[in-house]
Motif scaffolding. Sequence first.
Motif, PDB file in Angstrom:
ATOM      1  N   LYS A   1      49.246  37.403  37.856  1.00 53.39           N
ATOM      2  CA  LYS A   1      50.149  38.272  37.095  1.00 53.39           C
ATOM      3  C   LYS A   1      49.876  39.742  37.395  1.00 53.39           C
ATOM      4  CE  LYS A   1      50.894  34.802  33.544  1.00 53.39           C
ATOM      5  NZ  LYS A   1      50.144  33.762  34.271  1.00 53.39           N
ATOM      6  N   GLU A   2      48.616  40.088  37.650  1.00 49.62           N
ATOM      7  CA  GLU A   2      48.290  41.464  38.030  1.00 49.62           C
ATOM      8  C   GLU A   2      48.882  41.792  39.399  1.00 49.62           C
ATOM      9  OE1 GLU A   2      46.745  44.062  36.409  1.00 49.62           O
ATOM     10  OE2 GLU A   2      47.173  42.716  34.730  1.00 49.62           O
TER      11      GLU A   2
ATOM     12  N   LYS B   1      40.966  36.814  45.070  1.00 49.71           N
ATOM     13  CA  LYS B   1      40.385  36.605  43.742  1.00 49.71           C
ATOM     14  C   LYS B   1      41.263  37.149  42.616  1.00 49.71           C
ATOM     15  CE  LYS B   1      36.592  38.752  44.832  1.00 49.71           C
ATOM     16  NZ  LYS B   1      35.249  39.400  44.754  1.00 49.71           N
ATOM     17  N   LYS B   2      42.185  38.018  42.947  1.00 48.92           N
ATOM     18  CA  LYS B   2      42.937  38.756  41.918  1.00 48.92           C
ATOM     19  C   LYS B   2      43.903  37.854  41.160  1.00 48.92           C
ATOM     20  CE  LYS B   2      44.973  43.301  41.217  1.00 48.92           C
ATOM     21  NZ  LYS B   2      43.778  43.800  40.516  1.00 48.92           N
ATOM     22  N   ASP B   3      44.031  38.119  39.869  1.00 56.30           N
ATOM     23  CA  ASP B   3      44.926  37.362  38.995  1.00 56.30           C
ATOM     24  C   ASP B   3      46.382  37.482  39.455  1.00 56.30           C
ATOM     25  OD1 ASP B   3      45.537  36.052  36.264  1.00 56.30           O
ATOM     26  OD2 ASP B   3      46.758  37.877  36.226  1.00 56.30           O
TER      27      ASP B   3
ATOM     28  N   TYR C   1      49.844  31.832  44.252  1.00 55.71           N
ATOM     29  CA  TYR C   1      48.800  31.072  44.961  1.00 55.71           C
ATOM     30  C   TYR C   1      49.275  30.736  46.378  1.00 55.71           C
ATOM     31  CZ  TYR C   1      45.449  27.413  46.176  1.00 55.71           C
ATOM     32  OH  TYR C   1      44.490  26.668  46.827  1.00 55.71           O
TER      33      TYR C   1
ATOM     34  N   ASP D   1      46.336  28.765  35.480  1.00 55.65           N
ATOM     35  CA  ASP D   1      47.573  28.897  34.707  1.00 55.65           C
ATOM     36  C   ASP D   1      48.624  27.944  35.260  1.00 55.65           C
ATOM     37  OD1 ASP D   1      46.449  30.893  33.162  1.00 55.65           O
ATOM     38  OD2 ASP D   1      47.100  32.487  34.533  1.00 55.65           O
TER      39      ASP D   1
ATOM     40  N   SER E   1      52.346  31.786  38.765  1.00 60.69           N
ATOM     41  CA  SER E   1      50.975  31.612  39.269  1.00 60.69           C
ATOM     42  C   SER E   1      50.959  30.700  40.485  1.00 60.69           C
ATOM     43  CB  SER E   1      50.075  31.049  38.163  1.00 60.69           C
ATOM     44  OG  SER E   1      49.940  31.972  37.103  1.00 60.69           O
TER      45      SER E   1
END
Length: 318
Positions: free
Chosen positions: A306-307, A302-304, A197, A188, A193
Amino acid sequence: MKIDLLSLVFCLFFLSCDKKSKVENTIAAIPVQVKLERFDKIFFETPPKDLEKIKNEFPFFFPPGNDNSVWLNKMQDPIWRELYTEVQKKYADIEPVKEELEGVLKHIKYYFPETKIPKVITVIAEMDYNNKAIYADSLVIISLELYLGKDHKFYQFPNYLKQNFEQRQIAPDVVSSFSTRKIPPVLDKDLLSQMIYCGKQLYLKDLLLPKYTEAEKIGYTPEQLVWCQENESYMWRYFIEKELLYSNDQKLIPRFINPAPFSKFYLEIDNESPGRVGAWIGWQIVRSYMNNKDAGIADLLKKDAKEIFKQSKYKPKK
């Protein structure tokens, strides 16, 4: 009630400290022995007639297409020789670096048991500050010419870069490179994002570099770290009010994520701010997420993004 609540807080604090202490004791007992090779010394102390020997031993440092004259000239060039002399003055004893890296690799082995212990090779390269330390599958390559101390006469770089040309930054740079192998790349393009990161990278340093200060982990001076802490609420309000978090404007990356002399709010505070404030806030979001969720490091990485943000319940300190 107040006394009971205070007692509970103290109990939780000491339980947390005890847990951390047990983890660190377990990590200290992990058998890790670093093999470190001084390619910088081998190259500059090898007689020109024996160049082929080191080319055969270290083929990955001699890409095809370059005539031997390139390497022979480098061996004998006065400027390169002077740089080599300066590196040897600083790193006549490489043991402290080796010991520090053994500590880092023990932590890596604890949190990522499948990781193979790499060989460490020191070099003198082209002063590429974007690649000061490289963590590959089986090798860690460290460019010692970029760790001579921020005030070294050879450095013609801006202060925001030079401040991290210190020996103490070797381990954080190694972890930064290692993190790119463990954190999936950002797909993204929105600012949030990118922030998360970077927050994952910095949280990894919390785990792998527990004896380092927050300033050292992100590459700030102590004063720059204090500025972020004191202005956290203000910066967050700016991002919200300007609707920047979900913006795909790629100009936001150099403004708030990339290394820079200062961040660009386009306000009077710019000159007081350090670069990378978006990365610093991303770090606080990830920390908040990990404090609120019972998640392992592998799941976090590994988690997104936005989550992570939604579940972090992040609130800046006022």
